[in-house]
Design a protein around this motif. Structure first.
Motif, PDB file in Angstrom:
ATOM      1  N   UNK A   1      56.746  42.588  16.463  1.00 21.02           N
ATOM      2  CA  UNK A   1      57.893  42.336  15.612  1.00 21.02           C
ATOM      3  C   UNK A   1      59.051  43.254  16.011  1.00 21.02           C
ATOM      4  N   UNK A   2      60.264  42.721  15.993  1.00 21.77           N
ATOM      5  CA  UNK A   2      61.476  43.482  16.263  1.00 21.77           C
ATOM      6  C   UNK A   2      62.267  43.560  14.963  1.00 21.77           C
ATOM      7  N   UNK A   3      62.711  44.769  14.592  1.00 19.72           N
ATOM      8  CA  UNK A   3      63.442  44.944  13.344  1.00 19.72           C
ATOM      9  C   UNK A   3      64.866  45.414  13.600  1.00 19.72           C
ATOM     10  N   UNK A   4      65.806  44.783  12.915  1.00 20.55           N
ATOM     11  CA  UNK A   4      67.200  45.226  12.904  1.00 20.55           C
ATOM     12  C   UNK A   4      67.495  45.611  11.465  1.00 20.55           C
ATOM     13  N   UNK A   5      67.398  46.890  11.167  1.00 23.15           N
ATOM     14  CA  UNK A   5      67.484  47.298   9.778  1.00 23.15           C
ATOM     15  C   UNK A   5      66.314  46.702   9.023  1.00 23.15           C
ATOM     16  N   UNK A   6      66.625  45.914   7.977  1.00 23.61           N
ATOM     17  CA  UNK A   6      65.559  45.270   7.205  1.00 23.61           C
ATOM     18  C   UNK A   6      65.292  43.840   7.651  1.00 23.61           C
ATOM     19  N   UNK A   8      63.537  41.231   9.923  1.00 27.38           N
ATOM     20  CA  UNK A   8      62.348  41.146  10.758  1.00 27.38           C
ATOM     21  C   UNK A   8      62.430  39.918  11.652  1.00 27.38           C
ATOM     22  N   UNK A   9      62.332  40.136  12.952  1.00 28.56           N
ATOM     23  CA  UNK A   9      62.372  39.067  13.937  1.00 28.56           C
ATOM     24  C   UNK A   9      61.049  39.048  14.699  1.00 28.56           C
ATOM     25  N   UNK A  10      60.691  37.920  15.318  1.00 34.02           N
ATOM     26  CA  UNK A  10      59.443  37.875  16.092  1.00 34.02           C
ATOM     27  C   UNK A  10      59.533  38.726  17.350  1.00 34.02           C
ATOM     28  N   UNK A  11      58.400  38.968  17.960  1.00 32.51           N
ATOM     29  CA  UNK A  11      58.404  39.663  19.249  1.00 32.51           C
ATOM     30  C   UNK A  11      59.280  38.901  20.239  1.00 32.51           C
ATOM     31  N   UNK A  12      60.047  39.629  20.992  1.00 29.57           N
ATOM     32  CA  UNK A  12      60.971  39.082  21.981  1.00 29.57           C
ATOM     33  C   UNK A  12      61.830  37.960  21.379  1.00 29.57           C
TER      34      UNK A  12
END
Length: 345
Positions: A1-6, A8-12
């Motif tokens: 998982x990739x996080x930008x602040x709060x 949550x995005x999937x891997x890559x």
């Protein structure tokens, strides 16, 4: 998982680049429906927002189905950019992005976009002002530097992280390159591999196929990629990248039915956003790319661009499906060469 602040995005994750006169709500919704993970508005002038310019305010329009979505701002004055961030905040985007990468002369000469690359201290002050002005995560999109002699992205990344940005997207060219030559991702990789950097680093530039996306992921180690021009008229690229990463092979190219379905979706959202006259007029620029590979494409496009009502357009699109529903649109020779040259598996 990739996080930008709060967020949550999937891997890559796969991001859609903000593109002037392209990245309106209909285009963003189409990309999200076809696999994109994060989209951005067209870049919006801080001065335009503050002065209530109609074109700037229109760009704040967001659709629920396109979330997560970021509003991208540009400007060269700290107080004005901060105020613009507060105005944008009211429309409840998921993040605010600052454009330090647009190379267009009209933007650069105003001391905004890539024009700020010549003054790193100003870039830091602008970013800090924006971070302090909003409760939302703030991200930045920029370039390697102003020119070959001033590729300062490693310093820029550290200093912008220090004042609070939550992610950084780097286009692999300098301002002076504009969009010419090959994007240099080696410096993007150096930023990503810097032990001081802990925010997500996204790469941008020259990604136009699933094979190249996976090759660049493996070669440069970025957290995700941002795709711009290659997605125009081909939003299926996002799904193809995900399918290729999971299965190790390309899926079949979009069928005639797929292409017509996207045309209809884009048209419907343009009509909702801009009304029956402006929406139909704007849609005319999209038919050729969406229907690429269709037999007698010029004749069909000629018909579509002369029609003035939604009903007439939908009737012609339905006729295309009826007439060519079993026709298999093949990948072009260039697409296949690109695939074989970049295949990492």
């Amino acid at each position: 998982m990739v996080k930008i602040g709060n967020i949550e995005l999937p891997d890559f994750p796969l991001l859609v680049a903000p593109m002037e006169d392209v990245s309106g709500p209909p285009f963003r919704a189409v990309c999200r429906a076809n696999g994109a993970d994060l989209v951005y508005t067209e870049f919006i002038s801080s001065e335009g927002l503050i002065n209530k310019a109609i074109s700037s305010r229109r760009k704040l329009h967001l659709l629920e189905e396109e979330r997560p979505v970021g509003i991208q701002l540009f400007g060269g004055d700290e107080g004005r950019l901060a105020l613009a961030a507060q105005i944008a905040d009211v429309t409840q985007p998921d993040l605010i992005d600052i454009n330090f990468g647009c190379p267009v002369k009209g933007i650069v000469t105003k001391g905004a976009g890539a024009g700020v690359l010549k003054d790193v201290a100003l870039m830091v002050r602008l970013t800090k002002a924006c971070v302090n002005a909003t409760r939302l995560p703030v991200t930045v999109k920029t370039r390697l530097g102003w020119d070959e002699q001033n590729k300062n992205i490693e310093e820029v990344a550290e200093r912008l992280q220090d004042v609070g940005i939550k992610a950084l997207c780097i286009h692999g060219r300098t301002r002076m390159q504009m969009y010419k030559g090959e994007a240099d991702w080696s410096l993007i990789a150096r930023v990503k591999n810097n032990p001081r950097i802990h925010i997500p680093i996204f790469g941008n530039g020259d990604i136009d196929s699933a094979a190249k996306a996976l090759t660049y992921k493996n070669r440069y180690g970025v957290d995700g990629i941002m795709i711009g021009r290659a997605a125009i008229g081909y939003p299926w690229l996002f799904r193809e990248i995900k399918h290729y990463a999971a299965m190790g092979e390309l899926p079949p190219p979009p069928s005639v039915q797929d292409r017509v379905a996207v045309c209809k979706m884009h048209l419907e959202k343009l009509l909702d956003w801009k009304g029956p006259v402006a929406g139909i007029y704007e849609m005319r620029q999209h038919y050729t790319k969406y229907l690429k590979g269709l037999p007698e494409l010029k004749e069909w496009r000629s018909r579509l661009v002369t029609l003035k009502t939604q009903e007439e357009i939908l009737s012609v699109l339905d006729t295309i499906v009826t007439q060519y529903g079993d026709f298999e649109i093949q990948r072009t020779a260039i697409e296949l060469i690109n695939y074989h040259e970049n295949c990492p598996l």
